[in-house]
Design an enzyme around this catalytic site. Structure first.
Site, PDB file in Angstrom:
ATOM      1  N   ASP A  41      -5.685  -0.190  -1.755  1.00 58.14           N
ATOM      2  CA  ASP A  41      -6.590  -0.988  -2.755  1.00 58.14           C
ATOM      3  C   ASP A  41      -7.747  -1.354  -1.977  1.00 58.14           C
ATOM      4  O   ASP A  41      -8.019  -1.430  -0.831  1.00 58.14           O
ATOM      5  CB  ASP A  41      -5.729  -2.527  -2.974  1.00 58.14           C
ATOM      6  CG  ASP A  41      -5.797  -3.218  -1.583  1.00 58.14           C
ATOM      7  OD1 ASP A  41      -5.264  -2.613  -0.458  1.00 58.14           O
ATOM      8  OD2 ASP A  41      -5.996  -4.444  -1.671  1.00 58.14           O
TER       9      ASP A  41
ATOM     10  N   ASP B 187      -4.830   2.722  10.707  1.00 61.65           N
ATOM     11  CA  ASP B 187      -6.360   2.447  11.093  1.00 61.65           C
ATOM     12  C   ASP B 187      -6.374   2.044  12.437  1.00 61.65           C
ATOM     13  O   ASP B 187      -6.432   2.926  13.300  1.00 61.65           O
ATOM     14  CB  ASP B 187      -6.678   1.515   9.819  1.00 61.65           C
ATOM     15  CG  ASP B 187      -8.119   0.926   9.995  1.00 61.65           C
ATOM     16  OD1 ASP B 187      -9.039   1.915  10.270  1.00 61.65           O
ATOM     17  OD2 ASP B 187      -8.674   0.004   9.411  1.00 61.65           O
TER      18      ASP B 187
ATOM     19  N   GLU C 270       4.095   4.388   5.675  1.00 59.02           N
ATOM     20  CA  GLU C 270       2.942   3.389   5.587  1.00 59.02           C
ATOM     21  C   GLU C 270       1.704   4.228   4.888  1.00 59.02           C
ATOM     22  O   GLU C 270       1.650   5.514   4.826  1.00 59.02           O
ATOM     23  CB  GLU C 270       2.516   3.217   6.796  1.00 59.02           C
ATOM     24  CG  GLU C 270       1.245   2.198   7.204  1.00 59.02           C
ATOM     25  CD  GLU C 270       1.221   1.011   6.389  1.00 59.02           C
ATOM     26  OE1 GLU C 270       1.430   0.835   5.222  1.00 59.02           O
ATOM     27  OE2 GLU C 270       0.510  -0.199   6.614  1.00 59.02           O
ATOM     28  N   ASP C 271       0.944   3.782   4.225  1.00 61.73           N
ATOM     29  CA  ASP C 271      -0.044   4.315   3.459  1.00 61.73           C
ATOM     30  C   ASP C 271      -1.178   4.783   4.448  1.00 61.73           C
ATOM     31  O   ASP C 271      -1.452   6.083   4.407  1.00 61.73           O
ATOM     32  CB  ASP C 271      -0.890   3.426   2.279  1.00 61.73           C
ATOM     33  CG  ASP C 271      -1.189   2.067   3.015  1.00 61.73           C
ATOM     34  OD1 ASP C 271      -1.114   1.974   4.086  1.00 61.73           O
ATOM     35  OD2 ASP C 271      -1.902   1.249   2.309  1.00 61.73           O
TER      36      ASP C 271
ATOM     37  N   ARG D 133      -5.013   0.407  -6.850  1.00 63.83           N
ATOM     38  CA  ARG D 133      -3.959   1.015  -6.404  1.00 63.83           C
ATOM     39  C   ARG D 133      -3.087   2.013  -7.216  1.00 63.83           C
ATOM     40  O   ARG D 133      -2.190   2.828  -6.747  1.00 63.83           O
ATOM     41  CB  ARG D 133      -2.770   0.004  -5.920  1.00 63.83           C
ATOM     42  CG  ARG D 133      -3.083  -1.103  -4.899  1.00 63.83           C
ATOM     43  CD  ARG D 133      -1.666  -1.907  -4.588  1.00 63.83           C
ATOM     44  NE  ARG D 133      -1.962  -3.135  -3.807  1.00 63.83           N
ATOM     45  CZ  ARG D 133      -2.366  -3.195  -2.554  1.00 63.83           C
ATOM     46  NH1 ARG D 133      -2.179  -2.057  -1.843  1.00 63.83           N
ATOM     47  NH2 ARG D 133      -2.607  -4.393  -1.832  1.00 63.83           N
TER      48      ARG D 133
ATOM     49  N   PHE E 240     -13.741   3.986   3.730  1.00 63.02           N
ATOM     50  CA  PHE E 240     -12.701   3.027   3.135  1.00 63.02           C
ATOM     51  C   PHE E 240     -12.335   3.930   1.733  1.00 63.02           C
ATOM     52  O   PHE E 240     -13.274   3.967   0.961  1.00 63.02           O
ATOM     53  CB  PHE E 240     -13.519   1.595   2.560  1.00 63.02           C
ATOM     54  CG  PHE E 240     -12.404   0.692   2.397  1.00 63.02           C
ATOM     55  CD1 PHE E 240     -11.481   0.099   3.440  1.00 63.02           C
ATOM     56  CD2 PHE E 240     -12.205   0.463   1.197  1.00 63.02           C
ATOM     57  CE1 PHE E 240     -10.610  -0.803   2.960  1.00 63.02           C
ATOM     58  CE2 PHE E 240     -11.283  -0.442   0.529  1.00 63.02           C
ATOM     59  CZ  PHE E 240     -10.291  -0.958   1.630  1.00 63.02           C
TER      60      PHE E 240
ATOM     61  N   GLY F  45       0.932  -1.381  -0.010  1.00 62.68           N
ATOM     62  CA  GLY F  45       0.234   0.046   0.084  1.00 62.68           C
ATOM     63  C   GLY F  45       0.738   1.334   0.130  1.00 62.68           C
ATOM     64  O   GLY F  45       0.336   2.134  -0.475  1.00 62.68           O
TER      65      GLY F  45
HETATM   66  P1  IMP Z   1      -4.376  -1.108  10.857  1.00 60.54           P
HETATM   67  O1  IMP Z   1      -3.325  -2.451  11.098  1.00 60.54           O
HETATM   68  O2  IMP Z   1      -5.635  -1.411  11.128  1.00 60.54           O
HETATM   69  O3  IMP Z   1      -3.802   0.141  11.335  1.00 60.54           O
HETATM   70  O4  IMP Z   1      -4.700  -1.102   9.146  1.00 60.54           O
HETATM   71  C1  IMP Z   1      -3.548  -0.639   8.130  1.00 60.54           C
HETATM   72  C2  IMP Z   1      -3.696  -1.371   6.884  1.00 60.54           C
HETATM   73  O5  IMP Z   1      -5.034  -1.634   6.459  1.00 60.54           O
HETATM   74  C3  IMP Z   1      -2.906  -0.540   6.024  1.00 60.54           C
HETATM   75  O6  IMP Z   1      -1.679  -0.588   5.817  1.00 60.54           O
HETATM   76  C4  IMP Z   1      -3.917  -0.800   4.619  1.00 60.54           C
HETATM   77  O7  IMP Z   1      -3.319  -1.704   3.982  1.00 60.54           O
HETATM   78  C5  IMP Z   1      -5.343  -1.300   5.296  1.00 60.54           C
HETATM   79  N1  IMP Z   1      -6.496  -0.142   5.450  1.00 60.54           N
HETATM   80  C6  IMP Z   1      -6.876   0.466   6.397  1.00 60.54           C
HETATM   81  N2  IMP Z   1      -7.710   1.325   6.229  1.00 60.54           N
HETATM   82  C7  IMP Z   1      -7.742   1.441   4.700  1.00 60.54           C
HETATM   83  C8  IMP Z   1      -8.733   1.923   3.674  1.00 60.54           C
HETATM   84  O8  IMP Z   1      -9.613   2.925   3.885  1.00 60.54           O
HETATM   85  N3  IMP Z   1      -8.519   1.644   2.480  1.00 60.54           N
HETATM   86  C9  IMP Z   1      -7.476   0.563   2.009  1.00 60.54           C
HETATM   87  N4  IMP Z   1      -6.911   0.255   3.004  1.00 60.54           N
HETATM   88  C10 IMP Z   1      -6.922   0.308   4.357  1.00 60.54           C
HETATM   89 MG    MG Z   2      -0.901  -1.558   3.954  1.00 62.75          MG
END
Ligand code: IMP
Ligand code: MG
Length: 177
Positions: free
Chosen positions: A161, A104, A100-101, A167, A154, A45
């Site tokens: 993606d 969340d 990181e992208d 992407r 989202f 990402g």
């Molecule tokens: P976390 O581990 O819950 O913080 O999530 C992080 C990962 O979830 C990111 O690296 C993304 O790949 C994916 N992610 C979280 N939110 C989104 C979104 O809105 N769109 C796409 N991917 C997301």
């Molecule tokens: Mg990611």
């Protein structure tokens, strides 16, 4: 597969590029131009953000990559880290910046940060994200640098993606359900 016609633009290409340049300036000011910095890209990402950001950094930069994923093929975090390619580069005595992208729940970055701090003898490690989804946080972690705050929707594009697609878009959008 969703229809790209239902995708609404959240942040266009020019706004992304402009903000990434501003963020690079912030990072340059923070680190200075002398000491080397190792950029760690979380695949897949972060790839677009990573290459764009790197172009505007002024210190000597090393570019490294790791693969982590928590989502699987859904729009909600699975709560588990999946498909880990943790061939972590040699970071001994280095200043590292994880790129990181989006943050969340914080699971992915919490995991990687702890892993690096425990195993890599790194001098310092910080986090930069393109998007900060503050309201979704479940882990006690905040990025050191962030380009944009986003609501709990989202989003796709510019590396992000949905089921592996979108992407490649040069803007970031969301699906109008
Ligand atoms: P976390 O581990 O819950 O913080 O999530 C992080 C990962 O979830 C990111 O690296 C993304 O790949 C994916 N992610 C979280 N939110 C989104 C979104 O809105 N769109 C796409 N991917 C997301
Ligand atoms: Mg990611």
């Amino acid at each position: 597969m969703r229809d790209i016609k239902d995708l609404k633009v959240l942040i266009d290409r020019d706004s992304l590029n402009k903000r990434i340049i501003e963020l690079a300036l912030e990072i340059n000011n923070f680190y200075g131009t002398e000491k080397p910095l190792t950029l760690i890209c979380i695949l897949r990402g972060a790839v677009m953000f990573y290459t764009e950001l790197a172009k505007h950094l002024k210190m000597p930069v090393k570019m490294e990559f790791v693969t982590l994923s928590s989502y699987g093929n859904s729009e909600k975090s699975s709560g588990k880290i999946k498909a880990v390619n943790l061939a972590i580069p040699d970071l001994e005595n280095q200043n590292a910046l994880i790129v990181e992208d989006i943050i969340d729940t914080g699971l992915t970055l919490d995991f990687l940060l702890k892993f690096i701090k425990t195993n890599c003898k790194v001098r310092d490690v910080k986090l930069v994200v393109l998007f900060n989804k503050k309201c979704a946080r479940k882990f006690d972690i905040e990025p050191d640098f962030a380009a944009f705050d986003v609501d709990d929707k989202f989003i796709v594009g510019f590396g992000l993606d949905y089921n592996g697609f979108y992407r490649n878009l040069d803007y970031v959008g969301y699906f109008n359900l």
